[in-house]
Design a protein around this motif. Structure first.
Motif, PDB file in Angstrom:
ATOM      1  N   THR A  87       0.814  -1.215   0.000  1.00  0.00           N
ATOM      2  CA  THR A  87       0.000   0.000   0.000  1.00  0.00           C
ATOM      3  C   THR A  87       0.844   1.260   0.000  1.00  0.00           C
ATOM      4  O   THR A  87       0.335   2.337  -0.302  1.00  0.00           O
ATOM      5  N   ILE A 115       1.857   2.648   2.624  1.00  0.00           N
ATOM      6  CA  ILE A 115       1.532   3.494   3.779  1.00  0.00           C
ATOM      7  C   ILE A 115       2.276   3.081   5.042  1.00  0.00           C
ATOM      8  O   ILE A 115       1.802   3.266   6.144  1.00  0.00           O
ATOM      9  N   LEU A 150       3.090   5.934   7.705  1.00  0.00           N
ATOM     10  CA  LEU A 150       1.907   6.354   8.454  1.00  0.00           C
ATOM     11  C   LEU A 150       1.540   5.311   9.494  1.00  0.00           C
ATOM     12  O   LEU A 150       1.176   5.632  10.616  1.00  0.00           O
ATOM     13  N   CYS A 208      -9.597  -9.382  -5.942  1.00  0.00           N
ATOM     14  CA  CYS A 208      -9.218  -8.375  -6.927  1.00  0.00           C
ATOM     15  C   CYS A 208      -7.820  -8.683  -7.447  1.00  0.00           C
ATOM     16  O   CYS A 208      -7.012  -9.315  -6.767  1.00  0.00           O
ATOM     17  N   GLN A 260      -4.477  -3.224  -7.228  1.00  0.00           N
ATOM     18  CA  GLN A 260      -4.748  -2.334  -6.094  1.00  0.00           C
ATOM     19  C   GLN A 260      -4.860  -0.915  -6.639  1.00  0.00           C
ATOM     20  O   GLN A 260      -4.021  -0.480  -7.425  1.00  0.00           O
ATOM     21  N   ARG A 310     -10.861  -2.332   0.414  1.00  0.00           N
ATOM     22  CA  ARG A 310     -12.059  -3.170   0.443  1.00  0.00           C
ATOM     23  C   ARG A 310     -12.338  -3.730   1.825  1.00  0.00           C
ATOM     24  O   ARG A 310     -12.129  -4.890   2.118  1.00  0.00           O
ATOM     25  N   TYR A 325     -14.805  -4.887   4.748  1.00  0.00           N
ATOM     26  CA  TYR A 325     -16.133  -5.499   4.749  1.00  0.00           C
ATOM     27  C   TYR A 325     -16.905  -5.045   5.994  1.00  0.00           C
ATOM     28  O   TYR A 325     -16.362  -4.428   6.891  1.00  0.00           O
ATOM     29  N   TRP A 341       0.088  -1.781  -7.671  1.00  0.00           N
ATOM     30  CA  TRP A 341       0.475  -3.073  -8.257  1.00  0.00           C
ATOM     31  C   TRP A 341      -0.689  -3.705  -9.010  1.00  0.00           C
ATOM     32  O   TRP A 341      -1.852  -3.340  -8.799  1.00  0.00           O
ATOM     33  N   GLY A 358      -9.087   4.642   5.304  1.00  0.00           N
ATOM     34  CA  GLY A 358      -7.817   3.913   5.329  1.00  0.00           C
ATOM     35  C   GLY A 358      -7.186   3.667   3.969  1.00  0.00           C
ATOM     36  O   GLY A 358      -6.338   2.796   3.833  1.00  0.00           O
ATOM     37  N   THR A 359      -7.581   4.420   2.958  1.00  0.00           N
ATOM     38  CA  THR A 359      -6.942   4.231   1.652  1.00  0.00           C
ATOM     39  C   THR A 359      -5.627   5.007   1.607  1.00  0.00           C
ATOM     40  O   THR A 359      -5.401   5.914   2.410  1.00  0.00           O
ATOM     41  N   TYR A 360      -4.780   4.676   0.646  1.00  0.00           N
ATOM     42  CA  TYR A 360      -3.513   5.391   0.484  1.00  0.00           C
ATOM     43  C   TYR A 360      -3.786   6.875   0.253  1.00  0.00           C
ATOM     44  O   TYR A 360      -3.194   7.741   0.896  1.00  0.00           O
ATOM     45  N   LEU A 365      -5.068   8.583   3.418  1.00  0.00           N
ATOM     46  CA  LEU A 365      -4.079   8.776   4.472  1.00  0.00           C
ATOM     47  C   LEU A 365      -2.960   9.727   4.067  1.00  0.00           C
ATOM     48  O   LEU A 365      -2.215  10.216   4.904  1.00  0.00           O
TER      49      LEU A 365
END
Lengths: 83, 490
Positions: free
Chosen positions: A75, A77, A80, B65, B68, B74, B76, B186, B263-265, B268
């Motif tokens: 990711t 991250i 962080l 998936c 990314q 994702r 849940y 990626w 919480g996604t790149y 954040l």
């Protein structure tokens, strides 16, 4: 020689779909790798398939318990997460 | 126009504060070609007009998936978020078929079933195609469609054709691998995880090839693009031109959702979301001769109902098990309801001409629950549609979600009123009028003070008629023509 799935698994099924040995199956909470079947894809591919598609850092570990995809490797991250 | 009022066996009671929405129909600019219009006449995602009346649902059968995206996480079991990639329960194909049949029986306006995730449907081919195969047998009247990131699209086109899918949405964010490398960390391709520019190049290549193959086979393709300010915003008009040339029939430019709590790149790392005005500007710059989609609500991968509403919680597996449904009767009823809606739409060829020849463009916010009417109280609205009236006509230009409706009902009504009000006013930036069925004294005063004229006089009138008439009144009162530059930025 076998990989293991940790409780970080979100059950997205991606690993199960790409495992060439059908070594991965679902449990109530996470997916598991059958250590008797898993070959870490040694004879089939340059890289193990499950850890090449898994989107969750730290969800798949080697025999020593070291993550194949450590924090930040997928990711970006990391700073962080550890800050 | 007159439209049937459809009863919903009591299941659509005033459950909570979730209210639907809607958007404009016939547009001033760029109508769809007649043959395509006919094919999408009952598709709420592809036809702006249809989305006031027809419902859709997504079934979340595709959790895996193969790429990314930096705007995706994702997670849940999050029922409080409404965005792609999020679902409450992943279904097996058998469960999905059962759910589709139950929803289609309870909501006879349902016309479309889509598979959109929470991962990529084509990275879960067995589950996706098993679901499509069974549905094309068991609910042949429901249209099937699929959304994909495009990586596996060329390899899946033949299989897609087998299942009578005539609508596919491909998310294409760029044509330039350098830009792609900033969006996609990626991809999983040819048994390896690939990164950087090389990964983006392969993804883009597959997307473009897939688009061409679908068009060749006569499948309708909509392209979704996530607008990411500072990354692909300058690039989108070029992207729009290329996909239009290749035969995509609709382009949907959507704003990135980058709330840090997801919480996604991008969330954040402080990636900013576009303002409503920025989004509209990019959409305008793409418009050309291809239809731009303005009514997308970026719904969840398990959304149920009209666009803008989500009735998913009424149809959990547990609740479906207790429902007694007569499927053949439900299908007959559905056919009747669809026919009535389509007949109504055909009559509704209302000209969007405003009759004003000279004047600036005015944006108006509208509170609506569907049926293309001004039929919602200001305080109940979870979102507002934005229409623009100008000498060119009346058209839908977007929608604005509000963080919380002004009045959530029950004991919460009136709490934090000021804070909620100022959040709503912020969302309505650029709108000069607010049309709703009713509005209380306090919000009225606040709206007026913010330069937004509240208007409850057009309650239950068709939206476009009301927008037109308010615009005409405004323009007769305001005879001075503004300079062209100001008109453009309005």
């Amino acid at each position: 020689m076998a990989y293991e799935i940790t409780d970080k698994c979100v059950k997205c099924t991606a690993c199960e779909l790409v495992c060439p040995n059908a070594a991965i199956s679902e449990t109530a909470t996470v997916f598991v790798i059958d250590p008797g079947i898993c070959t870490e894809c040694a004879d089939a591919y340059p890289e193990a398939q499950c850890s090449s598609i898994c989107p969750i850092e730290g969800a798949i570990v080697d025999e020593l318990g070291d993550p194949i995809n450590p924090p930040g490797s997928l990711t970006g991250i990391i700073s962080l997460a550890t800050a | 126009m007159k439209l049937p009022i459809v009863e919903n066996s009591g299941s659509n009671s005033e459950s909570g504060s979730c209210q639907p929405s809607r958007c404009g129909s016939g547009t001033a600019a760029t109508p769809l070609p007649a043959d395509i219009q006919e094919r999408v006449a009952n598709h709420p995602c592809f036809s702006e007009q249809a989305h006031h009346y027809f419902a859709r649902m997504h079934v979340a059968v595709a959790p895996a998936c193969n790429i990314q995206c930096n705007y995706c996480n994702r997670k849940y079991d999050c029922s409080n978020e409404s965005r792609p990639g999020v679902v409450s329960e992943v279904l097996t194909p058998a469960q999905a078929v059962k759910k589709v049949k139950a929803v289609a029986a309870e909501i006879p306006q349902m016309s479309v079933l889509g598979i959109a995730g929470p991962g990529d449907p084509l990275a879960n081919p067995e589950r996706t195609f098993e679901t499509f195969r069974r549905l094309s047998e068991e609910t042949p009247d429901i249209k099937l469609c699929v959304s994909t990131n495009g990586l596996n699209l060329p390899a899946s086109v033949d299989e897609l054709c087998k299942h009578n899918i005539d609508h596919v949405t491909v998310t294409i964010n760029c044509l330039d691998p350098q830009i792609g490398a900033r969006i996609y960390p990626w991809i999983f391709w040819d048994h390896q995880r690939l990164r950087g520019v090389e990964a983006a190049r392969i993804l883009i290549e597959q997307q473009q090839k897939g688009l061409e193959m679908l068009v060749e086979r006569g499948i309708l393709v909509k392209v979704n693009t996530v607008l990411i300010p500072g990354i692909n915003d300058q690039h989108i008009p070029e992207l729009s031109r290329v996909i239009r040339e290749k035969g995509a029939f609709l382009h949907n430019v959507m704003p990135i959702i980058s709330d840090p709590s997801h919480g996604t790149y991008f969330g954040l790392t402080g990636q900013r979301e576009p303002t409503a005005a920025q989004l509209q500007e990019v959409q305008e710059s793409c418009a050309g001769d291809m239809k731009m989609m303005r009514h997308c609500r970026q719904c969840r991968a398990d959304a149920v109902g009209l666009l803008g509403e989500d009735r998913g919680e009424e149809f959990t597996l547990e609740k479906i098990d207790t429902m007694e449904i007569d499927y053949p009767a439900a299908m007959e009823k559905r056919a009747r309801v669809h026919e009535e809606i389509l007949a109504g739409l055909e009559q509704d060829q209302n000209p969007t001409d405003t009759g004003v020849t000279d004047g600036r463009a005015v944006q108006m916010a509208v509170a609506t629950k569907g049926q293309s009417l001004i039929n919602q109280h200001f305080g109940h609205a979870t979102e507002f549609l934005v229409y623009e009236a100008s000498p060119e006509g009346v058209r839908l230009v977007g929608h604005r979600r509000v963080p919380r409706p002004y009045c959530e009902g029950g004991s919460s009504c009136g709490e934090d009123a000021e804070a909620i009000m100022s959040a709503i006013i912020e969302q309505l930036a650029g709108c000069e009028v607010l049309l709703c069925s009713k509005v209380g004294f306090e919000p009225w005063t606040a709206l007026e003070a913010a330069g937004i004229q509240p208007d409850g006089e057009h309650a239950l009138e068709p939206i476009e008629e009301a927008v037109k008439s308010v615009y005409q009144q405004m323009m007769t009162r305001e005879p001075v023509e503004l300079p062209a530059t100001e008109r453009q930025s309005a």
